[in-house]
Design a protein around this motif. Structure first.
Motif, PDB file in Angstrom:
ATOM      1  N   SER A  47      12.961   6.590  -7.416  1.00  0.00           N
ATOM      2  CA  SER A  47      12.756   5.467  -6.509  1.00  0.00           C
ATOM      3  C   SER A  47      14.029   4.638  -6.426  1.00  0.00           C
ATOM      4  CB  SER A  47      11.596   4.591  -7.022  1.00  0.00           C
ATOM      5  OG  SER A  47      11.537   3.354  -6.343  1.00  0.00           O
ATOM      6  N   CYS A 111      11.072   6.701  -2.040  1.00  0.00           N
ATOM      7  CA  CYS A 111      10.335   7.137  -3.228  1.00  0.00           C
ATOM      8  C   CYS A 111      10.049   8.626  -3.101  1.00  0.00           C
ATOM      9  CB  CYS A 111       9.033   6.348  -3.370  1.00  0.00           C
ATOM     10  SG  CYS A 111       7.986   6.873  -4.770  1.00  0.00           S
ATOM     11  N   TYR A 128       8.198   9.061   0.432  1.00  0.00           N
ATOM     12  CA  TYR A 128       7.697   7.829   1.030  1.00  0.00           C
ATOM     13  C   TYR A 128       8.884   6.944   1.411  1.00  0.00           C
ATOM     14  CZ  TYR A 128       3.444   9.277  -1.480  1.00  0.00           C
ATOM     15  OH  TYR A 128       2.366   9.978  -1.960  1.00  0.00           O
ATOM     16  N   ASN A 130       9.574   3.050   2.671  1.00  0.00           N
ATOM     17  CA  ASN A 130       8.969   1.716   2.811  1.00  0.00           C
ATOM     18  C   ASN A 130       7.456   1.768   2.640  1.00  0.00           C
ATOM     19  OD1 ASN A 130      11.517   0.631   3.304  1.00  0.00           O
ATOM     20  ND2 ASN A 130      11.332   0.925   5.508  1.00  0.00           N
ATOM     21  N   GLY A 131       7.030   2.521   1.613  1.00  0.00           N
ATOM     22  CA  GLY A 131       5.629   2.562   1.234  1.00  0.00           C
ATOM     23  C   GLY A 131       4.760   3.502   2.030  1.00  0.00           C
ATOM     24  N   PRO A 185       4.290   5.178  -4.410  1.00  0.00           N
ATOM     25  CA  PRO A 185       5.199   4.032  -4.235  1.00  0.00           C
ATOM     26  C   PRO A 185       4.636   2.703  -4.689  1.00  0.00           C
ATOM     27  CG  PRO A 185       4.373   4.818  -2.117  1.00  0.00           C
ATOM     28  CD  PRO A 185       3.989   5.843  -3.123  1.00  0.00           C
ATOM     29  N   THR A 186       3.306   2.605  -4.901  1.00  0.00           N
ATOM     30  CA  THR A 186       2.752   1.330  -5.355  1.00  0.00           C
ATOM     31  C   THR A 186       3.164   0.996  -6.781  1.00  0.00           C
ATOM     32  OG1 THR A 186       0.686   2.403  -6.057  1.00  0.00           O
ATOM     33  CG2 THR A 186       0.771   1.509  -3.811  1.00  0.00           C
ATOM     34  N   GLU A 190       4.979  -3.189  -2.871  1.00  0.00           N
ATOM     35  CA  GLU A 190       3.696  -3.546  -2.283  1.00  0.00           C
ATOM     36  C   GLU A 190       3.931  -4.149  -0.903  1.00  0.00           C
ATOM     37  OE1 GLU A 190       1.997  -6.437  -4.893  1.00  0.00           O
ATOM     38  OE2 GLU A 190       3.492  -7.987  -4.421  1.00  0.00           O
ATOM     39  N   TRP A 198       7.033  -4.343   3.389  1.00  0.00           N
ATOM     40  CA  TRP A 198       7.100  -3.676   2.091  1.00  0.00           C
ATOM     41  C   TRP A 198       8.149  -4.365   1.235  1.00  0.00           C
ATOM     42  CZ3 TRP A 198       4.179  -0.550  -0.606  1.00  0.00           C
ATOM     43  CH2 TRP A 198       4.708   0.188  -1.671  1.00  0.00           C
TER      44      TRP A 198
END
Length: 472
Positions: A47, A111, A128, A130-131, A185-186, A190, A198
């Motif tokens: 990440s 991520c 992923y 931006n989430g 990604p969490t 968030e 994000w």
């Protein structure tokens, strides 16, 4: 749409203090020999937050690579053409996005989640941005179940590949590698409940695994310091304390916009804080523009006496547009000083000796007041014509400007360039987050943002998204 990662909100949550600036021309990278066997050869997560400085038309820009040699390697990168690409050539697997990533004003969160034990092929490698999971790929080869992607006794690179010719160009922050875990990604970010943007969260409580690491770049004397608790520190190559930046995914600073006029004659470096012009009477504006508030920046002349600096609502769209030439009417919406004469150009004409001349190594200060529509210039710590930017007055030190034109961009940007096709020009900009030149005095604005050589006038601020949310 690019999600900027709390770039447009006055967030009071988790804050990222520093990023690290990588300049591809200087061979900047972080390297580490992975001496211990990994927690897993089949599960890992990478990440990081990234802000690009250049398009990647002919070479790749590496986030990270892990390799035994140039033939046995794994890589995550911005690929030629500005897609994002992950590959491992032993065993073979690869995913390449259809989507392009070319916003140099934005921070991207990337991520990569890997678990080759998954029976469903598409779940073995997940990417992923931006989430949000990427699902559209030009290449989608997820490899075989239970493939071992991580090798023993290998080298881990951040910002380059095993060949030494895919250096990253831009900024990185919050770089994390979790060995032995496949995390979504969490675990790293968030969505803001108010804006939907994000944004990062504190990752210090994660389990990083044997060869995992967390690079926060907060120690300028040890930029490769791993703060995960593993002490998997990296060796620093061609990076110095001046490459530590406060331009981060929680406070995005303006830089030069290297997408403006790409017709040749321009070279950008130092995270788009340095500009070299050759054979063009041209300029480049800051990535962030404003229509209100009071704003400050600095520029240092390196070479070329016909350097120009100022503000512009228009972009330069040909090889012969200099600051203050555009518009060619009584308004113009573009104002520029030429260094060798001190003349101020506006609407295609000029005012003689508005300021003193500028020589190599001089640092020019610019104060733009869009509440009172005044423009001030200074040099080496002294405001020209006895100007007082804090007053908002119309005295001899203030040049009266007009409101930015909706026929232009509707915003004023700081602008830097040259008005001669017969000389080369080299200038270094400081818009607060990271400077093209070494800053010795460390002056901040009234909200504690920026890093400038000279004192920021009271009531003026650096061009960053935290300040935009408050004063823009």
């Amino acid at each position: 749409m690019i999600i900027l990662g709390t770039n447009s909100i006055k967030d009071t949550g988790y804050e990222v203090a520093n990023s690290l600036r990588f300049d591809d021309g200087s061979g900047a990278e972080l390297t580490r020999s992975q001496g211990s066997s990994p927690s897993s050869q089949r599960l890992f997560t990478f990440s990081g937050w990234y802000k690009k400085a250049t398009i990647t038309p002919s070479s790749n820009q590496q986030f990270f690579s892990q390799h035994n040699d140039t033939t046995d390697r794994m890589e995550l990168r911005f690929q030629q053409g500005d897609t994002i690409d992950f590959r491992n050539n032993a065993p073979r697997c690869r995913i390449t996005t259809n989507r392009l990533f070319r916003d140099f004003s934005a921070w991207y969160h990337v991520c990569l989640r890997v678990d080759t034990t998954q029976s469903t092929a598409a779940n073995r490698i997940r990417l992923y941005i931006n989430g949000v999971q990427e699902t559209s790929f030009s290449t989608a080869d997820y490899g075989d179940q239970n493939d071992d992607l991580i090798t023993d006794a290998s080298t881990f690179d951040v910002g380059d590949d095993s060949f030494g010719n895919a250096h990253f160009d831009g900024y990185m922050c919050e770089v994390v590698y979790c060995d032995g875990q496949s995390l979504d990604p969490t675990s790293f970010g968030e969505f803001d409940s108010d804006s939907g943007i994000w944004k990062p969260i504190d990752v210090s409580g994660l389990t990083f695994g044997t060869n995992g690491f967390y690079l926060d770049f907060e120690d300028s004397a040890a930029l490769g310091d791993d703060v995960s608790g593993n002490n998997n520190d990296f060796t620093v190559n061609n990076l110095t304390a001046t490459d530590q930046s406060t331009d981060t995914c929680t406070n995005n600073f303006a830089t030069l916009n290297s997408l403006e006029y790409s017709g040749g004659g321009k070279t950008f470096s130092e995270g788009n804080c340095k500009q070299f012009l050759t054979g063009v009477a041209n300029f480049t504006r800051s990535t962030i523009g404003v229509a209100s508030g009071k704003w400050y920046c600095e520029v240092k002349l390196i070479a070329g006496v016909r350097a120009m600096y100022g503000i512009s609502s228009y972009l330069s769209n040909t090889s012969s547009n200099y600051i203050g030439q555009l518009g060619n009417t009584t308004t113009g919406y573009s104002y520029g000083i030429i260094g060798n004469t001190g003349r101020l150009y506006h609407a295609g004409s000029s005012t003689a000796s508005w300021v003193s001349t500028v020589a190599a190594d001089d640092i020019v200060m610019i104060a733009m007041d869009l509440d009172n529509y005044k423009l001030y210039f200074g040099k080496n710590g002294t405001w020209e014509r006895s100007g007082d930017p804090t007053s908002g007055a119309t005295g001899t030190g203030a040049y009266t400007i007009v409101a930015p034109s909706l026929n232009g961009t509707g915003f004023y940007h700081f602008a830097f360039g040259c008005n001669s096709t017969s000389e080369d020009n080299n200038s270094e900009m400081n818009l607060g987050g990271c400077s093209g030149f070494a800053v010795s005095s460390a002056n901040q604005d009234g909200d504690g943002y920026g890093n400038f050589e000279y004192a920021v006038p009271s009531g003026y601020y650096s061009l960053c998204t935290k300040n935009l949310a408050e004063y823009g």
